[in-house]
Design a protein around this motif. Structure first.
Motif, PDB file in Angstrom:
ATOM      1  N   GLY A  83      14.036  16.850 -23.737  1.00  0.00           N
ATOM      2  CA  GLY A  83      13.136  16.443 -22.660  1.00  0.00           C
ATOM      3  C   GLY A  83      12.126  17.501 -22.288  1.00  0.00           C
ATOM      4  N   ALA A  84      12.552  18.767 -22.229  1.00  0.00           N
ATOM      5  CA  ALA A  84      11.634  19.837 -21.826  1.00  0.00           C
ATOM      6  C   ALA A  84      10.510  20.055 -22.845  1.00  0.00           C
ATOM      7  N   PRO A  85      10.807  20.132 -24.145  1.00  0.00           N
ATOM      8  CA  PRO A  85       9.702  20.234 -25.104  1.00  0.00           C
ATOM      9  C   PRO A  85       8.789  19.013 -25.092  1.00  0.00           C
ATOM     10  N   LEU A  86       9.360  17.817 -24.831  1.00  0.00           N
ATOM     11  CA  LEU A  86       8.531  16.625 -24.729  1.00  0.00           C
ATOM     12  C   LEU A  86       7.533  16.767 -23.582  1.00  0.00           C
ATOM     13  N   GLY A  87       8.016  17.286 -22.438  1.00  0.00           N
ATOM     14  CA  GLY A  87       7.121  17.531 -21.310  1.00  0.00           C
ATOM     15  C   GLY A  87       6.047  18.542 -21.657  1.00  0.00           C
ATOM     16  N   ALA A  88       6.441  19.618 -22.352  1.00  0.00           N
ATOM     17  CA  ALA A  88       5.473  20.644 -22.744  1.00  0.00           C
ATOM     18  C   ALA A  88       4.429  20.078 -23.699  1.00  0.00           C
ATOM     19  N   ASN A  89       4.844  19.141 -24.553  1.00  0.00           N
ATOM     20  CA  ASN A  89       3.902  18.509 -25.472  1.00  0.00           C
ATOM     21  C   ASN A  89       2.871  17.671 -24.708  1.00  0.00           C
ATOM     22  N   VAL A  90       3.342  16.903 -23.723  1.00  0.00           N
ATOM     23  CA  VAL A  90       2.422  16.097 -22.913  1.00  0.00           C
ATOM     24  C   VAL A  90       1.493  16.997 -22.112  1.00  0.00           C
ATOM     25  N   LEU A  91       2.029  18.153 -21.642  1.00  0.00           N
ATOM     26  CA  LEU A  91       1.223  19.116 -20.880  1.00  0.00           C
ATOM     27  C   LEU A  91      -0.036  19.511 -21.629  1.00  0.00           C
ATOM     28  N   GLY A  92       0.076  19.674 -22.929  1.00  0.00           N
ATOM     29  CA  GLY A  92      -1.075  20.089 -23.717  1.00  0.00           C
ATOM     30  C   GLY A  92      -2.116  18.998 -23.908  1.00  0.00           C
TER      31      GLY A  92
END
Length: 307
Positions: free
Chosen positions: A233-242
């Motif tokens: 979940g956290a890397p998914l959020g970081a991906n959307v952040l970009g």
């Protein structure tokens, strides 16, 4: 889980898995770490004691925020290195000192209300400068004087202490400082704050696991049932952040902050001295954050003159 025959933990603790599916995504996409979701949900909704919530928050962020940070570096999402290094130094000192001397003496109800009241004031200040003053932003900090570098270290120190008490804090504390005073863009400040919270979470978890040695079995069980979800979940959020703009990031942050505060009011129902302390915390936050925005305007004019 297989070796220790712990699969049954999911039956009793599924609600924490569900909480952190959402919490880990928020951790990767915003300056509010997963602990900002876990701590209020655990203490306010599920009536879990603050010390268990704090220890769990640090432990789960040591996994989820690390995964998000690795994604940020792998995808070359920009971070502000001066902010990261100086605040990171202060944060490490703060989380160590806070774990040993400060966290054990903070009353639980006061900790909850002060937490949500202070960040409500930040949300209001950020809304004002983004949507009323319509500030300009920058992608890096200006060249800092020795005094300004010391400021960043001290803000990191304060954030580390907050992390020690609540399970998170250095991310939103330093984020608020650099966005308010230096008008650093949310798209740069947010991934930097994610990496900062990673270091605080790892150190805080090690402190509770091996130094003060107060990591509860309950916290460990919650941790085990959440690891599979936060590590994705956290890397998914970081991906959307970009992929989204800074205003979208800010709006999401407003919603999280308001939800935390409203939930605390309904569940704790503060009155008397607790209400007074909450109001003073809120007003103090308003004064601090609007002072920082005023400092930014003065600093911006000085930079323009220098250029």
């Amino acid at each position: 889980m297989h070796t220790w025959d712990k699969w049954g933990l999911f039956i009793d603790n599924w609600f924490m898995s569900l909480t952190m599916i959402f919490g880990s995504f928020v951790a990767g996409i915003s300056s509010e770490g997963g602990g900002a979701i876990a701590y209020p949900v655990m203490t306010l909704m599920f009536k879990i004691t603050p010390d268990v919530a704090r220890n769990f928050s640090l432990a789960i962020q040591s996994i989820g925020m690390t995964a998000a940070s690795l994604w940020i570096f792998a995808k070359r999402i920009p971070v502000e290195r001066t902010y990261l290094l100086l605040s990171g130094l202060g944060g490490l000192l703060g989380v160590i000192a806070g774990t040993i001397w400060i966290a054990p003496i903070v009353p639980p109800a006061y900790a909850k209300m002060m937490f949500v009241s202070f960040w409500l004031s930040f949300g209001i200040a950020l809304f004002v400068i983004n949507h009323i003053r319509k500030r300009d932003t920058r992608s890096s900090l200006p060249v800092l004087s020795g005094y300004q570098k010391t400021e960043l270290v001290l803000v990191g120190l304060l954030g580390g202490v907050l992390s020690a008490v609540f399970g998170n804090g250095i991310d939103i504390c330093t984020f608020s400082f650099v966005t308010m005073k230096y008008s650093l863009s949310e798209k740069i400040a947010t991934p930097t704050s994610v990496v900062l919270m990673t270091t605080n979470a790892i150190v805080g978890t090690l402190m509770h696991g091996f130094v003060v040695a107060d990591m509860q079995v309950e916290a460990i069980n919650y941790w085990l049932v959440c690891i599979p979800f936060v590590i994705l979940g956290a890397p998914l959020g970081a991906n959307v952040l970009g992929k989204i703009n800074r205003i979208s990031i800010a709006v999401m942050l407003y919603l999280i902050i308001i939800a935390q505060f409203v939930a605390a009011l309904f569940i704790i129902q503060p009155s008397g001295m607790l209400m007074i302390v909450s109001m003073l915390t809120f007003l103090t936050g308003i004064a601090i954050f609007f002072f920082l925005t005023s400092s930014h305007e003065k600093l911006r004019r000085e930079i323009i003159v220098d250029e």
